[in-house]
Design a protein around this motif. Structure first.
Motif, PDB file in Angstrom:
ATOM      1  N   LEU A 126      23.456 -28.588 -72.713  1.00  0.00           N
ATOM      2  CA  LEU A 126      24.214 -29.389 -72.289  1.00  0.00           C
ATOM      3  C   LEU A 126      24.431 -29.968 -70.251  1.00  0.00           C
ATOM      4  N   PHE A 127      23.388 -28.377 -69.416  1.00  0.00           N
ATOM      5  CA  PHE A 127      23.252 -28.927 -68.429  1.00  0.00           C
ATOM      6  C   PHE A 127      22.327 -30.032 -68.363  1.00  0.00           C
ATOM      7  N   PRO A 128      21.285 -29.425 -68.599  1.00  0.00           N
ATOM      8  CA  PRO A 128      20.287 -31.128 -68.608  1.00  0.00           C
ATOM      9  C   PRO A 128      20.246 -32.787 -69.214  1.00  0.00           C
ATOM     10  N   LEU A 129      21.667 -32.148 -70.097  1.00  0.00           N
ATOM     11  CA  LEU A 129      22.296 -33.367 -70.640  1.00  0.00           C
ATOM     12  C   LEU A 129      23.009 -34.239 -69.195  1.00  0.00           C
ATOM     13  N   ILE A 130      23.602 -33.013 -68.941  1.00  0.00           N
ATOM     14  CA  ILE A 130      24.854 -33.607 -68.119  1.00  0.00           C
ATOM     15  C   ILE A 130      24.238 -34.722 -66.803  1.00  0.00           C
ATOM     16  N   TRP A 131      23.029 -33.767 -66.071  1.00  0.00           N
ATOM     17  CA  TRP A 131      22.042 -33.512 -64.335  1.00  0.00           C
ATOM     18  C   TRP A 131      21.612 -34.986 -64.872  1.00  0.00           C
ATOM     19  N   ILE A 132      21.021 -35.019 -66.250  1.00  0.00           N
ATOM     20  CA  ILE A 132      19.618 -36.148 -66.535  1.00  0.00           C
ATOM     21  C   ILE A 132      20.747 -37.575 -66.062  1.00  0.00           C
ATOM     22  N   SER A 133      21.641 -37.493 -67.349  1.00  0.00           N
ATOM     23  CA  SER A 133      22.873 -38.809 -67.030  1.00  0.00           C
ATOM     24  C   SER A 133      23.100 -39.472 -65.950  1.00  0.00           C
ATOM     25  N   GLY A 134      23.568 -38.236 -65.396  1.00  0.00           N
ATOM     26  CA  GLY A 134      24.853 -38.452 -64.306  1.00  0.00           C
ATOM     27  C   GLY A 134      23.190 -38.947 -63.049  1.00  0.00           C
ATOM     28  N   LEU A 135      22.552 -38.651 -62.658  1.00  0.00           N
ATOM     29  CA  LEU A 135      21.732 -38.827 -62.179  1.00  0.00           C
ATOM     30  C   LEU A 135      20.885 -40.505 -62.245  1.00  0.00           C
ATOM     31  N   ALA A 136      20.544 -40.337 -63.826  1.00  0.00           N
ATOM     32  CA  ALA A 136      20.276 -41.408 -64.166  1.00  0.00           C
ATOM     33  C   ALA A 136      20.858 -43.242 -63.621  1.00  0.00           C
ATOM     34  N   TYR A 137      21.949 -42.327 -64.083  1.00  0.00           N
ATOM     35  CA  TYR A 137      23.821 -43.161 -63.319  1.00  0.00           C
ATOM     36  C   TYR A 137      23.854 -43.661 -61.874  1.00  0.00           C
ATOM     37  N   LEU A 138      23.982 -42.052 -61.583  1.00  0.00           N
ATOM     38  CA  LEU A 138      23.604 -42.324 -59.716  1.00  0.00           C
ATOM     39  C   LEU A 138      22.963 -43.584 -59.459  1.00  0.00           C
ATOM     40  N   PHE A 139      21.436 -43.506 -60.156  1.00  0.00           N
ATOM     41  CA  PHE A 139      20.555 -44.007 -59.374  1.00  0.00           C
ATOM     42  C   PHE A 139      20.008 -45.266 -60.436  1.00  0.00           C
ATOM     43  N   GLY A 162      30.059 -37.347 -72.350  1.00  0.00           N
ATOM     44  CA  GLY A 162      31.018 -36.583 -73.996  1.00  0.00           C
ATOM     45  C   GLY A 162      30.238 -35.504 -73.401  1.00  0.00           C
ATOM     46  N   ALA A 163      28.756 -35.345 -72.159  1.00  0.00           N
ATOM     47  CA  ALA A 163      28.789 -34.099 -71.741  1.00  0.00           C
ATOM     48  C   ALA A 163      29.697 -33.131 -71.127  1.00  0.00           C
ATOM     49  N   ALA A 164      30.360 -33.902 -70.466  1.00  0.00           N
ATOM     50  CA  ALA A 164      31.354 -33.413 -69.302  1.00  0.00           C
ATOM     51  C   ALA A 164      32.492 -32.424 -70.203  1.00  0.00           C
ATOM     52  N   PHE A 165      33.062 -33.586 -71.210  1.00  0.00           N
ATOM     53  CA  PHE A 165      34.609 -33.249 -72.166  1.00  0.00           C
ATOM     54  C   PHE A 165      33.487 -31.583 -73.230  1.00  0.00           C
ATOM     55  N   THR A 166      32.237 -32.003 -73.183  1.00  0.00           N
ATOM     56  CA  THR A 166      31.961 -30.305 -74.297  1.00  0.00           C
ATOM     57  C   THR A 166      32.153 -29.221 -73.308  1.00  0.00           C
ATOM     58  N   ILE A 167      31.284 -29.464 -71.509  1.00  0.00           N
ATOM     59  CA  ILE A 167      32.284 -28.439 -70.913  1.00  0.00           C
ATOM     60  C   ILE A 167      33.034 -28.180 -70.666  1.00  0.00           C
ATOM     61  N   VAL A 168      34.422 -28.988 -70.791  1.00  0.00           N
ATOM     62  CA  VAL A 168      35.264 -28.793 -70.515  1.00  0.00           C
ATOM     63  C   VAL A 168      36.207 -27.599 -71.199  1.00  0.00           C
ATOM     64  N   VAL A 169      35.363 -28.333 -72.641  1.00  0.00           N
ATOM     65  CA  VAL A 169      35.694 -27.570 -73.836  1.00  0.00           C
ATOM     66  C   VAL A 169      35.314 -26.225 -73.164  1.00  0.00           C
TER      67      VAL A 169
END
Length: 217
Positions: A126-139, A162-169
């Protein structure tokens, strides 16, 4: 085996835990704002807050990874099948019958098998998913000229959300679990004081009393 009060969570672990909790809550708050669930921040403020909290959390995780491997505490997050069925049975049935938790903390294994598996999946999936996708979106501006960039961006946004909502759960389940079994205070206090009840072998008890008397009561 002897049950003793042992400091199993170091000062850094407690700092890591509470700082991570605060930053994740900030990310949840700003993320919900970005998706229009509330209007307490305007879009620009939400983006700024979300980005700042994300980079601070990324920095914290970088230090945490370094600490885990230099102190060999990564071993606590390696799951085992030993005792897994008993823990699964407890959480699906026994907990509602007032049964005692089948797992007792050991000095070299802080987490029960289910916890270890959940935390490991959180850290390596989950953490790699949210970081890779977040950085890709930011840049996005760095790769917006590639073919089908906008379609790829849509996919990146879906993965991130999706990763963010999974972390919320995960956070909701984590908080719920604090209300089960012992009192809420007894669950939380070890992450404040560092001390918890631990099963010690005679050898472990003797070692701690002789070489690390400050970590045992």
């Amino acid at each position: 085996m002897t049950i003793r009060r042992v400091r199993i969570f170091s000062l850094f672990e407690r700092f890591w835990h509470w700082t991570q909790m605060f930053l994740i809550l900030v990310l949840m708050f700003s993320g919900f704002g970005l998706h229009g669930f509330h209007h307490l921040l305007d879009f620009k403020q939400a983006v700024t807050l979300h980005t700042l909290a994300a980079f601070l959390l990324l920095l914290l995780w970088a230090f945490s990874i370094f600490w885990l491997f230099t102190t060999r505490n990564w071993r606590h997050f390696i799951p085992t099948v030993k005792g897994m069925w008993q823990v699964l049975r407890f959480y699906s049935f026994g907990i509602f019958q007032g049964e005692h938790h089948p797992y007792r903390k050991a000095y070299w294994r802080k987490h029960n098998p289910l916890q270890a598996l959940a935390y490991l999946m959180l850290k390596i999936v989950l953490f790699p998913l949210i970081w890779i996708s977040g950085l890709a979106y930011l840049f996005y501006f760095l790769w917006r000229d590639i073919p089908h960039a906008t379609q790829v961006l849509d996919g990146v946004a879906l993965v991130h959300t999706g990763a963010a909502f999974t972390i919320v759960v995960f956070v909701m389940i984590h908080v719920y679990m604090l209300t089960t079994g012992h009192s809420f205070k007894e669950h939380v206090m070890p992450m404040i004081s560092g001390f918890d009840d631990v099963d010690l072998s005679p050898e472990e008890e003797a070692y701690l009393l002789k070489d690390e008397p400050g970590v045992i009561r």
